[in-house]
Motif scaffolding. Structure first.
Motif, mmCIF file in Angstrom:
data_model
loop_
_atom_site.group_PDB
_atom_site.id
_atom_site.type_symbol
_atom_site.label_atom_id
_atom_site.label_comp_id
_atom_site.label_asym_id
_atom_site.label_seq_id
_atom_site.Cartn_x
_atom_site.Cartn_y
_atom_site.Cartn_z
ATOM 1 N N VAL A 127 -10.689 43.749 68.146
ATOM 2 C CA VAL A 127 -9.554 43.291 67.338
ATOM 3 C C VAL A 127 -9.618 43.892 65.934
ATOM 4 N N VAL A 128 -10.804 43.875 65.335
ATOM 5 C CA VAL A 128 -10.970 44.426 63.985
ATOM 6 C C VAL A 128 -10.687 45.931 63.994
ATOM 7 N N LEU A 129 -11.214 46.643 64.980
ATOM 8 C CA LEU A 129 -10.979 48.083 65.074
ATOM 9 C C LEU A 129 -9.496 48.389 65.288
ATOM 10 N N ALA A 130 -8.832 47.562 66.086
ATOM 11 C CA ALA A 130 -7.402 47.766 66.341
ATOM 12 C C ALA A 130 -6.587 47.583 65.064
ATOM 13 N N VAL A 131 -6.933 46.570 64.254
ATOM 14 C CA VAL A 131 -6.227 46.346 62.985
ATOM 15 C C VAL A 131 -6.430 47.535 62.050
ATOM 16 N N ALA A 132 -7.661 48.035 61.962
ATOM 17 C CA ALA A 132 -7.944 49.183 61.103
ATOM 18 C C ALA A 132 -7.174 50.417 61.561
ATOM 19 N N GLU A 186 -20.866 51.391 61.172
ATOM 20 C CA GLU A 186 -20.254 50.202 60.579
ATOM 21 C C GLU A 186 -20.138 50.344 59.067
ATOM 22 N N LYS A 187 -21.215 50.754 58.401
ATOM 23 C CA LYS A 187 -21.159 50.851 56.945
ATOM 24 C C LYS A 187 -20.217 51.966 56.497
ATOM 25 N N VAL A 188 -20.165 53.064 57.265
ATOM 26 C CA VAL A 188 -19.240 54.147 56.911
ATOM 27 C C VAL A 188 -17.793 53.700 57.119
ATOM 28 N N LEU A 189 -17.535 52.925 58.179
ATOM 29 C CA LEU A 189 -16.181 52.427 58.415
ATOM 30 C C LEU A 189 -15.739 51.507 57.270
ATOM 31 N N VAL A 190 -16.649 50.682 56.764
ATOM 32 C CA VAL A 190 -16.315 49.835 55.613
ATOM 33 C C VAL A 190 -15.938 50.711 54.423
ATOM 34 N N GLY A 191 -16.717 51.759 54.168
ATOM 35 C CA GLY A 191 -16.416 52.665 53.061
ATOM 36 C C GLY A 191 -15.078 53.357 53.227
ATOM 37 N N VAL A 192 -14.770 53.775 54.459
ATOM 38 C CA VAL A 192 -13.486 54.426 54.741
ATOM 39 C C VAL A 192 -12.322 53.477 54.458
ATOM 40 N N LEU A 193 -12.445 52.232 54.892
ATOM 41 C CA LEU A 193 -11.376 51.261 54.676
ATOM 42 C C LEU A 193 -11.210 50.935 53.187
ATOM 43 N N VAL A 194 -12.311 50.900 52.451
ATOM 44 C CA VAL A 194 -12.220 50.686 51.002
ATOM 45 C C VAL A 194 -11.479 51.848 50.345
ATOM 46 N N ALA A 195 -11.807 53.090 50.747
ATOM 47 C CA ALA A 195 -11.104 54.258 50.199
ATOM 48 C C ALA A 195 -9.620 54.206 50.532
ATOM 49 N N VAL A 251 -8.618 43.430 53.872
ATOM 50 C CA VAL A 251 -9.059 42.354 54.771
ATOM 51 C C VAL A 251 -9.848 42.931 55.948
ATOM 52 N N ALA A 252 -9.368 44.057 56.485
ATOM 53 C CA ALA A 252 -10.063 44.698 57.607
ATOM 54 C C ALA A 252 -11.451 45.164 57.191
ATOM 55 N N ALA A 253 -11.595 45.633 55.940
ATOM 56 C CA ALA A 253 -12.911 46.068 55.455
ATOM 57 C C ALA A 253 -13.892 44.902 55.425
ATOM 58 N N VAL A 254 -13.433 43.750 54.925
ATOM 59 C CA VAL A 254 -14.284 42.559 54.888
ATOM 60 C C VAL A 254 -14.637 42.114 56.306
ATOM 61 N N ALA A 255 -13.633 42.097 57.194
ATOM 62 C CA ALA A 255 -13.869 41.682 58.583
ATOM 63 C C ALA A 255 -14.838 42.631 59.278
ATOM 64 N N THR A 256 -14.726 43.935 58.980
ATOM 65 C CA THR A 256 -15.646 44.906 59.573
ATOM 66 C C THR A 256 -17.077 44.606 59.165
ATOM 67 N N HIS A 257 -17.276 44.317 57.877
ATOM 68 C CA HIS A 257 -18.621 44.009 57.383
ATOM 69 C C HIS A 257 -19.186 42.747 58.040
#
Length: 492
Positions: free
Chosen positions: A15-20, A77-86, A177-183
């Motif tokens: 679900v989180v990946l789909a939202v991102a 996971e940590k890189v995906l959080v960084g990507v979503l923040v960017a 929100v997706a970045a927080v949920a990913t973390h």
């Protein structure tokens, strides 16, 4: 952890990946219907404002393989959080932009979000049960396609209810929100691939794409025979050749040229390149075409909302036939479905090129385009999944999506060059520009159809391999004969 808990965990991760993925996909096209509005608000020209889309696609083309590689090295996971923040930072900057230069920079930052594609595919490969991987990858791939169409539909209501700045505020909030949920939700994969990023390849990839896109974008004003345009085109060819050579020699390439040599992979990627050119050109220019005031001799004086509703049948048909593509591929083969989808797309562009008299004609073109693209995108994912080992599914699928993005950036730039090559006194493009542009895309889809025939019949190959395996189990001596034949062939 119990089986039920494990299942709930990977479903929540999905679900989180789909939202991102959906947020990234929406940002690809959400601005397309408002390009004329941005052109006026930011005091620029049509050829320049097209870079709001092109910069996004160009940045995504470069950062997608880089971030996929970094994710494999240090953790997805940590890189995906960084990507979503960017992606969120780029959205905020775009929302606050007061000039075209700042807007283009903001869109380039948003293009970093392209890393969502390989990272999502990689997380699915690492965390999901093996039997769920292909289906999950297919759904994410469909979201990337359908989300782009929905962006065209949602732009109008958002602008009417608020203003165009909220086209960036809303996705920015969703992505944050997706970045927080990913973390919090997505587990860090224990899978690591030691290595390094080939920065030389990254620079060369960026350089040849920029040289090519600047050349085709500025050719109408500089002249196709000008020293600047010819020089940039020659430079793009030389730099692309150098990039390919570096990738072939690299132990950890950004784009695996060895995998590209697999017949089913390179042929499917060729089709993806051509489809990308068609899809993103429609995103960029169909809304502008239908929004053109009818006083220009063409166009329908449509509002932003109306232009989105005209495109809505494409999104609906793309979703429906994207879902149907799986069963159709199981029955007829993914190659057949891909070729059929490519063929159905040809008349849609022909209609857009020549039938400019009534809205229903454009709506018919959108239905055909949605059917064709919906079938083809899902079929491409199925072909790639079948063509590579299971441990390369994420890499190969991400590469296919990235090549589609590269095709989109090139296609949008070429389309801009064709459409804006001649302008009316009002600075609007002549109708002939759109006729030539959409006619060119019809030819592109014809090439995609022909390229589809080059794809090996994996269904037949898989069935033959299964039959050989069953025969060898029943008659072990056949396996020994086959082994002896191979040894004999190698000795020769």
């Amino acid at each position: 952890m119990t089986e039920t808990a494990t299942r709930s965990r990977y479903q929540l991760t999905f679900v989180v990946l789909a939202v991102a993925a959906a947020a990234y996909s929406l940002l690809q096209s959400l601005v397309s219907p408002v390009l004329p509005l941005l052109e006026t608000s930011l005091h620029t020209s049509q050829s320049t404002v097209t870079w709001v889309l092109t910069a996004y696609l160009l940045s995504a083309s470069v950062f997608t393989p880089i971030l996929g590689r970094i994710g494999d090295m240090i953790g997805k996971e940590k890189v995906l959080v960084g990507v979503l923040v960017a992606l969120a930072v780029g959205s905020v900057l775009a929302a606050l932009a007061t000039s075209i230069s700042v807007m283009i920079v903001a869109r380039a930052i948003q293009g970093v979000g392209g890393g969502v594609i390989p990272l999502a595919f990689g997380i699915i490969r690492d965390e999901f049960p093996r039997e769920k991987v292909a289906g999950a990858v297919g759904v994410i791939a469909a979201l990337l396609a359908v989300g782009g169409g929905l962006g065209l539909v949602l732009a109008g209501p958002i602008v009417n209810a608020l203003d165009y700045h909220w086209l960036f505020w809303i996705p920015g909030i969703v992505v944050a929100v997706a970045a927080v949920a990913t973390h919090l939700v997505v587990p860090e994969s224990p899978v690591r691939s030691p290595g390094r990023v080939s920065w030389t390849a990254a620079v060369l990839l960026s350089a040849w794409l920029v040289a090519l896109l600047v050349a085709v974008s500025e050719a109408p004003s500089w002249g196709w025979g000008s020293v600047s345009v010819v020089g940039l085109l020659v430079a793009s060819v030389v730099l692309a050749a150098a990039w390919g050579a570096v990738e072939l020699r690299s132990a950890q390439p950004l784009v695996d040229m060895r995998m590209m040599r697999v017949p089913a992979v390179w042929t499917t990627n060729l089709v993806a390149l051509l489809f990308g050119a068609g899809l993103y050109s429609v995103f960029a220019f169909l809304p502008e075409f239908v929004q053109t005031p009818s006083i220009a001799g063409y166009g329908f004086s449509a509002s932003i909302t109306e232009s989105g509703l005209i495109v809505l049948p494409m999104s609906v048909a793309m979703f429906v036939f994207g879902v149907l593509s799986g069963p159709l591929s199981a029955r007829f083969g993914a190659k057949t479905v891909l070729i059929a989808g490519s063929a159905v797309s040809i008349p849609s562009f022909a209609i857009m090129a020549f039938a400019h008299g009534a809205i229903w004609e454009i709506s018919l073109a959108m239905v055909l385009l949605g059917i064709g693209f919906g079938m083809a995108f899902s079929a491409m994912s199925n072909i790639i999944v079948d063509a590579v080992p299971s441990n390369q599914t994420g890499v190969a699928s991400g590469m296919n999506a990235n090549i589609r993005t590269i095709g989109g950036s090139i296609g949008a730039a070429v389309m801009a060059s064709v459409v804006t090559s001649n302008a009316l006194p009002s600075r609007l493009p002549k109708e002939s520009g759109y006729t030539s542009g959409f006619g060119m895309l019809a030819a592109v889809m014809l090439l995609a159809t022909l390229a589809g025939f080059l794809i090996p019949n994996l269904r037949k190959a898989g069935r033959d391999a299964h039959q050989r395996e069953q025969a060898e189990l029943a008659h072990p001596e056949l396996a020994l004969v086959a082994a002896g034949t191979v040894v004999g062939d190698e000795s020769e």
